[in-house]
Scaffold this motif. Structure first.
Motif, PDB file in Angstrom:
ATOM      1  N   VAL A  26       0.852  -1.186   0.000  1.00 34.56           N
ATOM      2  CA  VAL A  26       0.000   0.000   0.000  1.00 34.56           C
ATOM      3  C   VAL A  26       0.883   1.230   0.000  1.00 34.56           C
ATOM      4  N   ARG A  27       0.291   2.344  -0.350  1.00 34.88           N
ATOM      5  CA  ARG A  27       1.019   3.611  -0.386  1.00 34.88           C
ATOM      6  C   ARG A  27       0.187   4.681   0.308  1.00 34.88           C
ATOM      7  N   ALA A  28       0.851   5.584   1.003  1.00 31.76           N
ATOM      8  CA  ALA A  28       0.151   6.686   1.648  1.00 31.76           C
ATOM      9  C   ALA A  28      -0.572   7.529   0.596  1.00 31.76           C
ATOM     10  N   TYR A  29      -1.666   8.151   1.006  1.00 29.11           N
ATOM     11  CA  TYR A  29      -2.478   8.930   0.073  1.00 29.11           C
ATOM     12  C   TYR A  29      -1.679  10.073  -0.541  1.00 29.11           C
ATOM     13  N   SER A  30      -0.907  10.776   0.281  1.00 28.58           N
ATOM     14  CA  SER A  30      -0.104  11.897  -0.210  1.00 28.58           C
ATOM     15  C   SER A  30       0.991  12.192   0.801  1.00 28.58           C
ATOM     16  N   ALA A  31       1.930  13.029   0.407  1.00 31.72           N
ATOM     17  CA  ALA A  31       3.016  13.398   1.311  1.00 31.72           C
ATOM     18  C   ALA A  31       2.507  14.174   2.517  1.00 31.72           C
ATOM     19  N   ALA A  32       1.345  14.819   2.367  1.00 34.44           N
ATOM     20  CA  ALA A  32       0.787  15.595   3.471  1.00 34.44           C
ATOM     21  C   ALA A  32       0.020  14.730   4.464  1.00 34.44           C
ATOM     22  N   ALA A  33      -0.313  13.500   4.071  1.00 27.55           N
ATOM     23  CA  ALA A  33      -1.054  12.603   4.951  1.00 27.55           C
ATOM     24  C   ALA A  33      -0.094  11.786   5.803  1.00 27.55           C
ATOM     25  N   ALA A  42     -10.205   7.235 -21.804  1.00 28.61           N
ATOM     26  CA  ALA A  42      -9.068   6.331 -22.018  1.00 28.61           C
ATOM     27  C   ALA A  42      -8.306   6.049 -20.724  1.00 28.61           C
ATOM     28  N   ILE A  43      -8.339   6.992 -19.779  1.00 30.01           N
ATOM     29  CA  ILE A  43      -7.616   6.832 -18.515  1.00 30.01           C
ATOM     30  C   ILE A  43      -8.613   6.424 -17.433  1.00 30.01           C
ATOM     31  N   PRO A  44      -8.413   5.297 -16.765  1.00 34.32           N
ATOM     32  CA  PRO A  44      -9.358   4.875 -15.717  1.00 34.32           C
ATOM     33  C   PRO A  44      -9.265   5.774 -14.494  1.00 34.32           C
ATOM     34  N   ARG A  45     -10.306   5.737 -13.680  1.00 28.65           N
ATOM     35  CA  ARG A  45     -10.314   6.512 -12.432  1.00 28.65           C
ATOM     36  C   ARG A  45      -9.424   5.826 -11.405  1.00 28.65           C
ATOM     37  N   GLN A  46      -8.456   6.567 -10.891  1.00 32.80           N
ATOM     38  CA  GLN A  46      -7.659   6.098  -9.769  1.00 32.80           C
ATOM     39  C   GLN A  46      -8.477   6.279  -8.495  1.00 32.80           C
ATOM     40  N   LEU A  47      -8.268   5.400  -7.525  1.00 33.99           N
ATOM     41  CA  LEU A  47      -9.113   5.390  -6.336  1.00 33.99           C
ATOM     42  C   LEU A  47      -8.260   5.430  -5.077  1.00 33.99           C
ATOM     43  N   TYR A  48      -8.673   6.253  -4.116  1.00 36.60           N
ATOM     44  CA  TYR A  48      -7.971   6.396  -2.845  1.00 36.60           C
ATOM     45  C   TYR A  48      -8.999   6.406  -1.721  1.00 36.60           C
ATOM     46  N   CYS A  49      -8.566   6.021  -0.523  1.00 32.87           N
ATOM     47  CA  CYS A  49      -9.435   6.170   0.647  1.00 32.87           C
ATOM     48  C   CYS A  49      -8.652   6.874   1.745  1.00 32.87           C
ATOM     49  N   THR A  50      -9.318   7.779   2.444  1.00 38.43           N
ATOM     50  CA  THR A  50      -8.682   8.517   3.535  1.00 38.43           C
ATOM     51  C   THR A  50      -9.616   8.562   4.730  1.00 38.43           C
ATOM     52  N   TRP A  51      -9.021   8.685   5.901  1.00 40.32           N
ATOM     53  CA  TRP A  51      -9.769   8.780   7.151  1.00 40.32           C
ATOM     54  C   TRP A  51      -9.376  10.062   7.849  1.00 40.32           C
ATOM     55  N   ASP A  52     -10.361  10.877   8.153  1.00 36.57           N
ATOM     56  CA  ASP A  52     -10.138  12.075   8.955  1.00 36.57           C
ATOM     57  C   ASP A  52     -10.645  11.760  10.359  1.00 36.57           C
ATOM     58  N   PHE A  53      -9.726  11.384  11.237  1.00 35.80           N
ATOM     59  CA  PHE A  53     -10.125  10.967  12.579  1.00 35.80           C
ATOM     60  C   PHE A  53     -10.639  12.142  13.403  1.00 35.80           C
ATOM     61  N   SER A  54     -10.193  13.353  13.100  1.00 37.90           N
ATOM     62  CA  SER A  54     -10.611  14.515  13.898  1.00 37.90           C
ATOM     63  C   SER A  54     -12.082  14.850  13.676  1.00 37.90           C
ATOM     64  N   THR A  55     -12.608  14.543  12.492  1.00 37.15           N
ATOM     65  CA  THR A  55     -14.014  14.848  12.201  1.00 37.15           C
ATOM     66  C   THR A  55     -14.878  13.593  12.105  1.00 37.15           C
ATOM     67  N   GLY A  56     -14.277  12.409  12.243  1.00 35.15           N
ATOM     68  CA  GLY A  56     -15.036  11.177  12.124  1.00 35.15           C
ATOM     69  C   GLY A  56     -15.618  10.984  10.735  1.00 35.15           C
ATOM     70  N   THR A  57     -14.774  11.136   9.708  1.00 31.79           N
ATOM     71  CA  THR A  57     -15.239  11.077   8.330  1.00 31.79           C
ATOM     72  C   THR A  57     -14.346  10.161   7.502  1.00 31.79           C
ATOM     73  N   LEU A  58     -14.983   9.314   6.707  1.00 28.73           N
ATOM     74  CA  LEU A  58     -14.284   8.488   5.734  1.00 28.73           C
ATOM     75  C   LEU A  58     -14.468   9.116   4.360  1.00 28.73           C
ATOM     76  N   TYR A  59     -13.372   9.261   3.625  1.00 26.18           N
ATOM     77  CA  TYR A  59     -13.427   9.838   2.286  1.00 26.18           C
ATOM     78  C   TYR A  59     -12.981   8.816   1.249  1.00 26.18           C
ATOM     79  N   ALA A  60     -13.629   8.850   0.098  1.00 24.75           N
ATOM     80  CA  ALA A  60     -13.141   8.184  -1.104  1.00 24.75           C
ATOM     81  C   ALA A  60     -12.779   9.284  -2.097  1.00 24.75           C
ATOM     82  N   VAL A  61     -11.657   9.134  -2.740  1.00 23.16           N
ATOM     83  CA  VAL A  61     -11.167  10.146  -3.685  1.00 23.16           C
ATOM     84  C   VAL A  61     -10.888   9.460  -5.011  1.00 23.16           C
ATOM     85  N   THR A  62     -11.402  10.027  -6.093  1.00 19.23           N
ATOM     86  CA  THR A  62     -11.133   9.486  -7.419  1.00 19.23           C
ATOM     87  C   THR A  62     -10.414  10.535  -8.258  1.00 19.23           C
TER      88      THR A  62
END
Length: 226
Positions: free
Chosen positions: A87-94, A186-206
């Motif tokens: 697996v890979r982290a969502y971004s350098a900021a995460a 032509a380019i498929p959607r890339q998919l990511y998942c993130t968790w914001d524990f401070s707000t209790g929110t699950l995100y999906a990012v495409t």
């Protein structure tokens, strides 16, 4: 079931029988950064999963003050010898990829030194005392579209959210979040998942070259038997 062995629990729910495989925990442990400047994580199972079909990997990222997220999940190995996952982290900021995992399959493996084993009529091992079961706890796909923006490469990035408290004993399936999605281009959607524990929110990012808004991928959760 017309013959064989069957166990029920105090609620009269069948927990083990001679016909149907349950989700069995083949291995569990922690994942941590191993490469790519702390962004990437390769984890090898304590024992290989010997199922022909790819095993299911569930994760529970460590709780952090900011955002924890994973992407690019892939299994290591092949049919009959699945040895790990990446697996890979969502971004350098995460947050870096740190947390707990378990890998499950709908078949047991000969692990226990003593105890009980159970096979079905075709010889498939359904239960072994050394491979505990896991239980699916919930699933949802009622995502709310939040916003869109553009990446540095000019690709459309969509955000979807759902309120979610992440109990310590619950794990999220990440196999499906390692897949690419159809985008209508032509380019498929890339998919990511993130968790914001401070707000209790699950995100999906495409991320894709065009901008389809529909998103129905289910998020699936399970916990290990205790």
């Amino acid at each position: 079931m017309s013959f064989g062995l069957e166990f029920t629990n105090n609620s009269n729910v069948v927990t083990i029988d001679s016909e149907f495989a349950r989700l069995m925990v083949i291995a569990s442990g922690r994942y941590a950064p191993t490469e790519e400047g702390g962004m990437g994580s390769t984890t090898y199972f304590a024992r290989a999963a010997t199922s022909q079909e790819p095993p299911l990997v569930f994760v529970r990222p460590d709780t952090v003050a900011g955002i924890a997220g994973l992407s690019n999940m892939s299994l290591i190995g092949s049919a009959g010898n699945w040895t790990g996952f990446y697996v890979r982290a969502y971004s350098a900021a995460a947050a870096q990829p740190n947390g707990r995992y378990f890998v499950g399959a709908f078949a047991a493996q000969a692990v226990a030194q003593y105890g009980m084993r159970l096979w079905d009529g075709t010889g498939k091992m359904l239960f072994d005392s050394g491979t505990p079961n896991a239980t699916f706890t919930r699933a949802f796909q009622n995502w709310t579209y939040v916003k869109s923006d553009l990446t540095d490469q000019g690709l459309y990035r969509n955000y979807y959210s759902v309120p979610f408290n992440f109990p310590q004993n619950e794990f999220m399936l990440i196999n499906n979040f390692g897949m690419k999605m159809v985008s209508g281009g032509a380019i498929p959607r890339q998919l990511y998942c993130t968790w914001d524990f401070s707000t209790g929110t699950l995100y999906a990012v495409t991320v894709a070259a065009n901008n389809p808004f529909n998103f129905f991928l289910p998020a699936v959760f399970a916990k290990q038997a205790v």
